[in-house]
Design a protein around this motif. Sequence first.
Motif, PDB file in Angstrom:
ATOM      1  N   SER A 190      16.074  47.369  41.809  1.00 49.76           N
ATOM      2  CA  SER A 190      17.499  47.336  42.140  1.00 49.76           C
ATOM      3  C   SER A 190      17.713  47.451  43.630  1.00 49.76           C
ATOM      4  CB  SER A 190      18.219  48.477  41.400  1.00 49.76           C
ATOM      5  OG  SER A 190      19.571  48.522  41.773  1.00 49.76           O
ATOM      6  N   ARG A 191      16.926  48.319  44.277  1.00 52.47           N
ATOM      7  CA  ARG A 191      17.064  48.495  45.725  1.00 52.47           C
ATOM      8  C   ARG A 191      16.658  47.232  46.474  1.00 52.47           C
ATOM      9  NH1 ARG A 191      14.481  54.590  46.178  1.00 52.47           N
ATOM     10  NH2 ARG A 191      16.354  55.724  45.456  1.00 52.47           N
ATOM     11  N   LEU A 192      15.675  46.533  45.926  1.00 49.54           N
ATOM     12  CA  LEU A 192      15.260  45.287  46.565  1.00 49.54           C
ATOM     13  C   LEU A 192      16.268  44.176  46.317  1.00 49.54           C
ATOM     14  CD1 LEU A 192      11.456  45.280  45.652  1.00 49.54           C
ATOM     15  CD2 LEU A 192      12.456  45.653  47.925  1.00 49.54           C
ATOM     16  N   TYR A 193      16.954  44.234  45.170  1.00 48.18           N
ATOM     17  CA  TYR A 193      17.824  43.146  44.745  1.00 48.18           C
ATOM     18  C   TYR A 193      19.177  43.177  45.439  1.00 48.18           C
ATOM     19  CZ  TYR A 193      19.957  39.916  41.421  1.00 48.18           C
ATOM     20  OH  TYR A 193      20.588  38.862  40.839  1.00 48.18           O
ATOM     21  N   ARG A 194      19.734  44.368  45.639  1.00 53.07           N
ATOM     22  CA  ARG A 194      21.078  44.480  46.195  1.00 53.07           C
ATOM     23  C   ARG A 194      21.212  43.902  47.595  1.00 53.07           C
ATOM     24  NH1 ARG A 194      22.675  50.553  44.076  1.00 53.07           N
ATOM     25  NH2 ARG A 194      22.960  49.974  41.883  1.00 53.07           N
ATOM     26  N   PRO A 195      20.322  44.201  48.546  1.00 51.97           N
ATOM     27  CA  PRO A 195      20.453  43.603  49.866  1.00 51.97           C
ATOM     28  C   PRO A 195      20.393  42.080  49.821  1.00 51.97           C
ATOM     29  CG  PRO A 195      18.892  45.422  49.905  1.00 51.97           C
ATOM     30  CD  PRO A 195      19.181  45.132  48.484  1.00 51.97           C
ATOM     31  N   ARG A 196      19.589  41.540  48.873  1.00 52.17           N
ATOM     32  CA  ARG A 196      19.481  40.097  48.756  1.00 52.17           C
ATOM     33  C   ARG A 196      20.821  39.481  48.354  1.00 52.17           C
ATOM     34  NH1 ARG A 196      15.428  37.001  44.603  1.00 52.17           N
ATOM     35  NH2 ARG A 196      15.692  34.900  45.448  1.00 52.17           N
ATOM     36  N   ILE A 197      21.492  40.115  47.384  1.00 53.79           N
ATOM     37  CA  ILE A 197      22.810  39.642  46.962  1.00 53.79           C
ATOM     38  C   ILE A 197      23.788  39.747  48.125  1.00 53.79           C
ATOM     39  CG2 ILE A 197      24.789  40.173  45.506  1.00 53.79           C
ATOM     40  CD1 ILE A 197      22.606  38.743  44.023  1.00 53.79           C
ATOM     41  N   THR A 198      23.750  40.808  48.870  1.00 50.41           N
ATOM     42  CA  THR A 198      24.640  41.006  50.002  1.00 50.41           C
ATOM     43  C   THR A 198      24.412  39.940  51.068  1.00 50.41           C
ATOM     44  OG1 THR A 198      24.642  43.394  49.637  1.00 50.41           O
ATOM     45  CG2 THR A 198      25.363  42.633  51.778  1.00 50.41           C
ATOM     46  N   ARG A 199      23.183  39.649  51.371  1.00 51.24           N
ATOM     47  CA  ARG A 199      22.872  38.610  52.355  1.00 51.24           C
ATOM     48  C   ARG A 199      23.357  37.248  51.876  1.00 51.24           C
ATOM     49  NH1 ARG A 199      17.541  37.298  53.467  1.00 51.24           N
ATOM     50  NH2 ARG A 199      18.372  36.132  55.241  1.00 51.24           N
ATOM     51  N   MET A 200      23.162  36.980  50.586  1.00 48.38           N
ATOM     52  CA  MET A 200      23.592  35.698  50.037  1.00 48.38           C
ATOM     53  C   MET A 200      25.098  35.540  50.168  1.00 48.38           C
ATOM     54  SD  MET A 200      22.581  32.912  48.663  1.00 48.38           S
ATOM     55  CE  MET A 200      22.966  31.585  47.515  1.00 48.38           C
ATOM     56  N   LEU A 201      25.832  36.585  49.823  1.00 50.89           N
ATOM     57  CA  LEU A 201      27.293  36.526  49.902  1.00 50.89           C
ATOM     58  C   LEU A 201      27.753  36.306  51.331  1.00 50.89           C
ATOM     59  CD1 LEU A 201      30.037  36.772  48.547  1.00 50.89           C
ATOM     60  CD2 LEU A 201      29.885  39.262  48.848  1.00 50.89           C
ATOM     61  N   VAL A 202      27.130  37.004  52.268  1.00 52.51           N
ATOM     62  CA  VAL A 202      27.504  36.857  53.681  1.00 52.51           C
ATOM     63  C   VAL A 202      27.278  35.423  54.150  1.00 52.51           C
ATOM     64  CG1 VAL A 202      26.870  37.502  56.039  1.00 52.51           C
ATOM     65  CG2 VAL A 202      27.158  39.268  54.285  1.00 52.51           C
ATOM     66  N   TRP A 203      26.121  34.871  53.824  1.00 54.05           N
ATOM     67  CA  TRP A 203      25.830  33.507  54.273  1.00 54.05           C
ATOM     68  C   TRP A 203      26.676  32.472  53.546  1.00 54.05           C
ATOM     69  CZ3 TRP A 203      24.177  32.301  58.689  1.00 54.05           C
ATOM     70  CH2 TRP A 203      23.259  33.095  59.362  1.00 54.05           C
ATOM     71  N   GLN A 204      27.027  32.756  52.291  1.00 52.48           N
ATOM     72  CA  GLN A 204      27.932  31.843  51.584  1.00 52.48           C
ATOM     73  C   GLN A 204      29.305  31.821  52.249  1.00 52.48           C
ATOM     74  OE1 GLN A 204      27.547  33.405  47.553  1.00 52.48           O
ATOM     75  NE2 GLN A 204      26.459  31.553  46.901  1.00 52.48           N
ATOM     76  N   ILE A 205      29.772  32.972  52.682  1.00 51.30           N
ATOM     77  CA  ILE A 205      31.055  33.031  53.387  1.00 51.30           C
ATOM     78  C   ILE A 205      30.978  32.255  54.703  1.00 51.30           C
ATOM     79  CG2 ILE A 205      32.665  34.563  54.585  1.00 51.30           C
ATOM     80  CD1 ILE A 205      32.032  36.675  52.430  1.00 51.30           C
TER      81      ILE A 205
END
Length: 466
Positions: A8-23
């Motif tokens: 979970s700790r590894l997964y959350r930053p990845r989702i956050t980075r994806m959202l930022v770059w999608q924006i």
Amino acid sequence: MSQDVSESRLYRPRITRMLVWQIVVVVMLTIGYSGYYFCRSNFSVCLPQIGAELVALGLKPDADSAKEFLGILLSMGTLVYAVGKFVNGTVADFLGGSRFFVLAMVMSVGCTFLFAFGQTLPVFTLAWLLNRGVQSGGWPSLMKVSARWFAHRTYGTVVAVISMSFLLGDAAARAFMGWLLDEKAIWGIGTIRAFDWREVFLTVGAILAVVAVLTLILVRESPVKRGLSEPSAHPDNVYGERGEQARPDGLWELVGPMITNPFFLLVCGLSIGATLLRESFINWTPTFYQEELKYDPGQAARLSSLFPLVGAVSVILAGVASDLLGRSGRAMILTAGMTCSALALTLLATSNPASFGLGYVGVITFIAFALLGPYSFLGGAIALDFGGKRGAALACGMIDGIGYFAGVLADLMVAFLSSRLGWPAVFGILAGVAGLSAVVGLCYWLGIIHRHRHGVRQSSATHPTS
């Protein structure tokens, strides 16, 4: 449990980075396509000044002949733009969306500068037609990028946001160029004289060049380039599992599944009807308000601005709703929008301007709401649904290109019918177009429901995959 926490700790930053770059990608694609309009609307904004200079240079004998030449050039440009949609959509699928998006910007800048420095009719003609040709690849290449960055469940919302680029970007570009053409007082600098048309062209070309550099820096072809995973393509794309692969294997492998898919052909038919309706209202509403409702030019212009403004609201609401309604959501909204447009146009065709008056404005504004949201699906979210990652640009180019040919016919039709038979005849014909489009939309909607009810995928119906 410790393993779950670690994952979970590894997964959350990845989702956050994806959202930022999608924006970042959404913002830059919206700004980028808005930038295209600085080097597209400049011609019509500066048309009177260009015409006057053609006469001053001795290239045309009088203002009327100059106006006729520029009008023909505009029409030729629209035809080149329509053809370019097919060609550049195909090229973008092979070359890559982000590369072509930036390349088309750079080439448009070059064409704009060439026009600004032109002194002869052949140079003006070449520069404008080349500009329209390269710009026709902007939206298809943008769709190619979107197919690789966003999940299919969010296509409607994402494309709705990006669509603000052509709904509001055009208005912003025109307003800015209007400001350049006026004498202006700038705080701390003083009064600056009005720009001539060549200075306007050079200024907007420089603006698009800056936008191109920013887009090149910030937009990547795929999330993979940022160390992220690509979302899955729509499962009903015409290529099946091959729709997950971005680069086609060959030309027929790209085109064949598209042009032999009955659902895609229905959407192309919808594009003909919807674009004809849209272009008729966008181009002729101010004239109708002046001729039939007797508004002065300023009032007519202000009232006609309601059409794109209400349309922008419709695009956002329809985009979000289509994602919430699931696989048949876009088809359902398309059918409903065309049906409502047909009924509203029938009311306009059978009403008396003397008694209905301001009601015409209300009904036309309602048509904007019913029409423009569904219209935005065609070369946007629905093109992504059909094309997947492999053919998103081609799907968009074909749907839009066919629609633009209808747009050329719309101007000729409205001009002829309004002058010979009157505006009720115009609205009657448009009501028929909307009604026929509603029938096509219903066939498309029922076909999707039938396909999903029986577990049939688009690709397996015509092109089985392993």
